[in-house]
Design an enzyme around this catalytic site. Structure first.
Site, PDB file in Angstrom:
ATOM      1  N   LYS A  55      14.497  -1.770  -2.602  1.00 24.97           N
ATOM      2  CA  LYS A  55      13.603  -2.218  -3.668  1.00 24.97           C
ATOM      3  C   LYS A  55      12.664  -1.091  -4.070  1.00 24.97           C
ATOM      4  O   LYS A  55      11.856  -0.637  -3.270  1.00 24.97           O
ATOM      5  CB  LYS A  55      12.763  -3.414  -3.224  1.00 24.97           C
ATOM      6  N   CYS A  67       0.927  11.447  -1.581  1.00 25.88           N
ATOM      7  CA  CYS A  67       0.286  11.124  -0.301  1.00 25.88           C
ATOM      8  C   CYS A  67      -0.154  12.390   0.432  1.00 25.88           C
ATOM      9  O   CYS A  67      -1.000  12.334   1.316  1.00 25.88           O
ATOM     10  CB  CYS A  67       1.248  10.323   0.560  1.00 25.88           C
ATOM     11  N   GLU A  90       5.807   5.053   6.379  1.00 27.27           N
ATOM     12  CA  GLU A  90       5.143   6.249   5.845  1.00 27.27           C
ATOM     13  C   GLU A  90       4.009   5.762   4.955  1.00 27.27           C
ATOM     14  O   GLU A  90       4.257   5.213   3.881  1.00 27.27           O
ATOM     15  CB  GLU A  90       6.132   7.082   5.015  1.00 27.27           C
ATOM     16  N   GLU A 115      -8.690   6.472   0.881  1.00 25.92           N
ATOM     17  CA  GLU A 115      -7.667   7.085   0.022  1.00 25.92           C
ATOM     18  C   GLU A 115      -7.891   6.659  -1.430  1.00 25.92           C
ATOM     19  O   GLU A 115      -7.917   5.472  -1.733  1.00 25.92           O
ATOM     20  CB  GLU A 115      -6.264   6.648   0.476  1.00 25.92           C
TER      21      GLU A 115
HETATM   22  P1  NDP Z   1       2.172  -0.392  -1.943  1.00 26.79           P
HETATM   23  O1  NDP Z   1       1.970  -0.497  -0.499  1.00 26.79           O
HETATM   24  O2  NDP Z   1       1.402  -1.287  -2.849  1.00 26.79           O
HETATM   25  O3  NDP Z   1       3.703  -0.628  -2.321  1.00 26.79           O
HETATM   26  C1  NDP Z   1       4.765   0.102  -1.783  1.00 26.79           C
HETATM   27  C2  NDP Z   1       6.044  -0.710  -1.949  1.00 26.79           C
HETATM   28  O4  NDP Z   1       5.950  -1.882  -1.145  1.00 26.79           O
HETATM   29  C3  NDP Z   1       6.298  -1.192  -3.369  1.00 26.79           C
HETATM   30  O5  NDP Z   1       7.678  -1.233  -3.609  1.00 26.79           O
HETATM   31  C4  NDP Z   1       5.711  -2.583  -3.315  1.00 26.79           C
HETATM   32  O6  NDP Z   1       6.224  -3.387  -4.339  1.00 26.79           O
HETATM   33  C5  NDP Z   1       6.153  -3.028  -1.938  1.00 26.79           C
HETATM   34  N1  NDP Z   1       5.400  -4.124  -1.351  1.00 26.79           N
HETATM   35  C6  NDP Z   1       4.147  -4.567  -1.634  1.00 26.79           C
HETATM   36  N2  NDP Z   1       3.839  -5.637  -0.866  1.00 26.79           N
HETATM   37  C7  NDP Z   1       4.909  -5.886  -0.075  1.00 26.79           C
HETATM   38  C8  NDP Z   1       5.207  -6.865   0.926  1.00 26.79           C
HETATM   39  N3  NDP Z   1       4.347  -7.833   1.257  1.00 26.79           N
HETATM   40  N4  NDP Z   1       6.397  -6.821   1.541  1.00 26.79           N
HETATM   41  C9  NDP Z   1       7.298  -5.866   1.221  1.00 26.79           C
HETATM   42  N5  NDP Z   1       7.083  -4.928   0.262  1.00 26.79           N
HETATM   43  C10 NDP Z   1       5.902  -4.923  -0.368  1.00 26.79           C
HETATM   44  O7  NDP Z   1       1.939   1.127  -2.278  1.00 26.79           O
HETATM   45  P2  NDP Z   1       1.935   1.804  -3.696  1.00 26.79           P
HETATM   46  O8  NDP Z   1       3.209   1.503  -4.423  1.00 26.79           O
HETATM   47  O9  NDP Z   1       0.632   1.477  -4.346  1.00 26.79           O
HETATM   48  O10 NDP Z   1       2.004   3.348  -3.306  1.00 26.79           O
HETATM   49  C11 NDP Z   1       0.887   4.097  -3.022  1.00 26.79           C
HETATM   50  C12 NDP Z   1       0.702   4.271  -1.537  1.00 26.79           C
HETATM   51  O11 NDP Z   1       1.858   4.861  -0.964  1.00 26.79           O
HETATM   52  C13 NDP Z   1      -0.423   5.199  -1.200  1.00 26.79           C
HETATM   53  O12 NDP Z   1      -1.212   4.646  -0.170  1.00 26.79           O
HETATM   54  C14 NDP Z   1       0.267   6.444  -0.691  1.00 26.79           C
HETATM   55  O13 NDP Z   1      -0.488   7.215   0.183  1.00 26.79           O
HETATM   56  C15 NDP Z   1       1.477   5.884  -0.049  1.00 26.79           C
HETATM   57  N6  NDP Z   1       2.511   6.910   0.068  1.00 26.79           N
HETATM   58  C16 NDP Z   1       2.819   7.407   1.314  1.00 26.79           C
HETATM   59  C17 NDP Z   1       3.733   8.424   1.461  1.00 26.79           C
HETATM   60  C18 NDP Z   1       4.099   8.951   2.806  1.00 26.79           C
HETATM   61  O14 NDP Z   1       5.158   9.579   2.920  1.00 26.79           O
HETATM   62  N7  NDP Z   1       3.327   8.743   3.857  1.00 26.79           N
HETATM   63  C19 NDP Z   1       4.390   9.016   0.289  1.00 26.79           C
HETATM   64  C20 NDP Z   1       4.002   8.414  -0.955  1.00 26.79           C
HETATM   65  C21 NDP Z   1       3.098   7.394  -1.048  1.00 26.79           C
HETATM   66  P3  NDP Z   1       5.471  -3.482  -5.766  1.00 26.79           P
HETATM   67  O15 NDP Z   1       5.002  -2.138  -6.160  1.00 26.79           O
HETATM   68  O16 NDP Z   1       6.556  -3.963  -6.632  1.00 26.79           O
HETATM   69  O17 NDP Z   1       4.353  -4.434  -5.572  1.00 26.79           O
END
Ligand code: NDP
Length: 479
Positions: free
Chosen positions: A173, A282, A248, A383
């Site tokens: 997803k 990130c 991650e 963050e």
């Molecule tokens: P989110 O945690 O909001 O979402 C990440 C993914 O998880 C999306 O596909 C989201 O869907 C999905 N999701 C949300 N809630 C659930 C749930 N309850 N169960 C399963 N899946 C769920 O993060 P963001 O998309 O806002 O991304 C930004 C964040 O990602 C930042 O904190 C950043 O630091 C981190 N990040 C970390 C990296 C690393 O390698 N450590 C690299 C890049 C980013 P949807 O968006 O459709 O709601």
């Protein structure tokens, strides 16, 4: 443009929940719709993945490798289309998607297509016991991959490619904010001859579609990249089912600048590590600490350079900073400017939403530098994940080390110095999964990638990823 789920090698509309709007961040308008998939859609994907698994897991490594490399080639052939789609969905400049995001997605498939042919199991001879142990590395079964919106195809494929290479079938997803290139990828997988059901891409909200993947009792491993709060929630749901988890998560990475560094190189890279991809990486060095003897000079030079960064429409070559990914995210980032002011921070440049001529409703923001009074203030601890960095001076190594480590995160750290002993001392003591010295975001896909503390659990990259996507089974034979 409307997109569909990709299940069992076919494009399918959502079963029950209807559709969600997809926004173009560059002008704030709806430009398409995506499936708002429910549990039923995930279940269909699971049935397809389960039936594809026995054959795919027994497919020779040469054949798996061939298909993955074919996907990589097709991505390269369609670079322009993918880059434009990524930019339209995410707001990042087209040139950036063309230079970084899409080539890296292609590299992910090529890298793991090659890596799987070199991945080996271990054997241990038990001398004195007349026995030999060998450790099989078997694919897990059906696995779930969930990725965020900041580097959409780049991070989506960083999970899918090793999962497939290792012989698993996948339910993936992408973020609902940026689903477009994942949809285009499904078209390419068909063309590359990836057997039906091996990869299933289900679109929808995290809280429904994502949650259904995490909750599914027979999806045995979850690889997730996203926010720390979401990661904690996923861990809570998955742990009682004993799923394998790779998380991650967020970062608040220090960029530590000593007076003995190569100044021009450091300055140029620091602009990049602060604002690349609108600061939505990130790994961005969002907390800049500068040795006091060069602090005033750095502050002047840095702010001068940041002010020249052109905020503009993502399709323009001259644009350095495009639009932020969504309205709600822009609002969150802007709220931190107010918080900084309340905490006594000084906005040295930027700090405001701006209109780009002809695209006044786009989610644009000026690159922002905040001088903070203390490393403990909220803008230095939480963050922000946008075009906002903090700066402050430090007096000595011990002090900066303490400040660098005094956050809940531990993803990466950057160190600028030419002193080898200091490099070794600090690299040993910085609390982060990745340390860059005199560079930033230089990636070798063989290296372990991931964070400690609230930045995650587990490592991606190289054989680490193949280990995650396989179960080790030891066989002990007495002879
Ligand atoms: P989110 O945690 O909001 O979402 C990440 C993914 O998880 C999306 O596909 C989201 O869907 C999905 N999701 C949300 N809630 C659930 C749930 N309850 N169960 C399963 N899946 C769920 O993060 P963001 O998309 O806002 O991304 C930004 C964040 O990602 C930042 O904190 C950043 O630091 C981190 N990040 C970390 C990296 C690393 O390698 N450590 C690299 C890049 C980013 P949807 O968006 O459709 O709601």
């Amino acid at each position: 443009m409307n997109i569909q789920n990709y299940i069992n090698g076919k494009f399918m509309p959502p079963i029950a929940n209807g559709w969600l709007d997809n926004y173009n961040p560059a002008n704030g308008e709806v430009y398409g719709q995506i499936p708002n998939s429910s549990k039923e859609d995930v279940e269909n994907a699971y049935i397809a993945a389960k039936s594809a698994f026995p054959t795919w897991s027994q497919t020779t490594l040469e054949e798996r490798s061939r298909v993955l490399i074919k996907i990589s080639e097709l991505l390269e052939e369609n670079l322009q289309q993918f880059a434009e789609a990524e930019s339209l969905d995410n707001g990042k400049p087209v040139w950036l998607a063309k230079a970084i995001d899409i080539p890296r997605a292609a590299s992910n498939f090529r890298f793991f297509g090659n890596a799987i042919t070199q991945f080996a199991s271990e054997s241990h001879e038990s001398i004195g016991h007349d026995a030999i142990n060998y450790t099989l590395r078997q694919p897990i079964g059906v696995v779930g991959c969930i990725s965020p919106w900041n580097l959409p195809l780049y991070l989506f494929t960083w999970k899918i490619a090793p999962a497939l290479a290792a012989g698993n079938s996948v339910i993936a997803k992408p973020s609902e904010v940026t689903p477009m290139t994942a949809f285009l990828l499904s078209e390419i997988c068909l063309e590359a001859g990836l057997p039906k059901g091996v990869l299933n891409i289900v679109h929808g909200l995290g809280t429904t579609t994502g949650q259904a993947i995490v909750e599914h009792p027979d999806i045995k491993a979850i690889s997730f990249t996203g926010g720390t709060a979401t990661g904690a929630h996923i861990a809570k749901v998955a742990a009682p089912m004993f799923k394998k988890l790779s998380l991650e998560l967020g970062g608040k990475n220090p960029n530590i600048i000593f007076a003995d560094s190569d100044y021009e190189d450091m300055l140029e890279t620091t602009v990049r590590s602060s604002f690349a991809n609108q600061g939505q990486i990130c790994l961005c060095g969002s907390r800049i600490f500068v040795e006091v003897s060069i602090y005033e000079k750095f502050k002047t030079d840095f702010v001068k350079k940041v002010k020249t960064l052109r905020v503009g429409h993502p399709s323009e070559e001259k644009t350095k900073i495009g639009a932020l990914a969504s309205k709600s995210h822009l609002e969150k980032v802007l709220s931190y400017v107010d918080i900084a002011e309340q905490e006594g921070g000084k906005i040295l440049c930027g700090g405001k939403r701006i209109g780009v001529l002809g695209y006044e409703n786009g989610y644009y923001m000026e690159p922002t530098v905040i001088e903070v009074p203390s490393d403990e203030c909220r803008v230095n601890q939480e963050e922000i994940f946008g075009p906002v960095v903090t700066i402050m001076p430090f007096n000595n190594e011990d002090e900066v080390l303490q400040m660098a480590n005094k956050v809940k995160y531990g993803l990466s750290a950057t160190l600028w110095t030419n002193d080898l002993k200091r490099t070794m001392r600090m690299s040993n003591q910085l609390q982060a999964g990745i340390i860059w010295v005199n560079t930033w975001m230089m990636r070798d896909l063989r290296t372990p990638f991931g964070g400690i503390k609230a930045s995650g659990v587990g490592r991606e990259g190289g054989f680490e990823a193949l280990r995650f996507f396989t179960e080790a089974k030891n066989v002990c034979i007495k002879y």
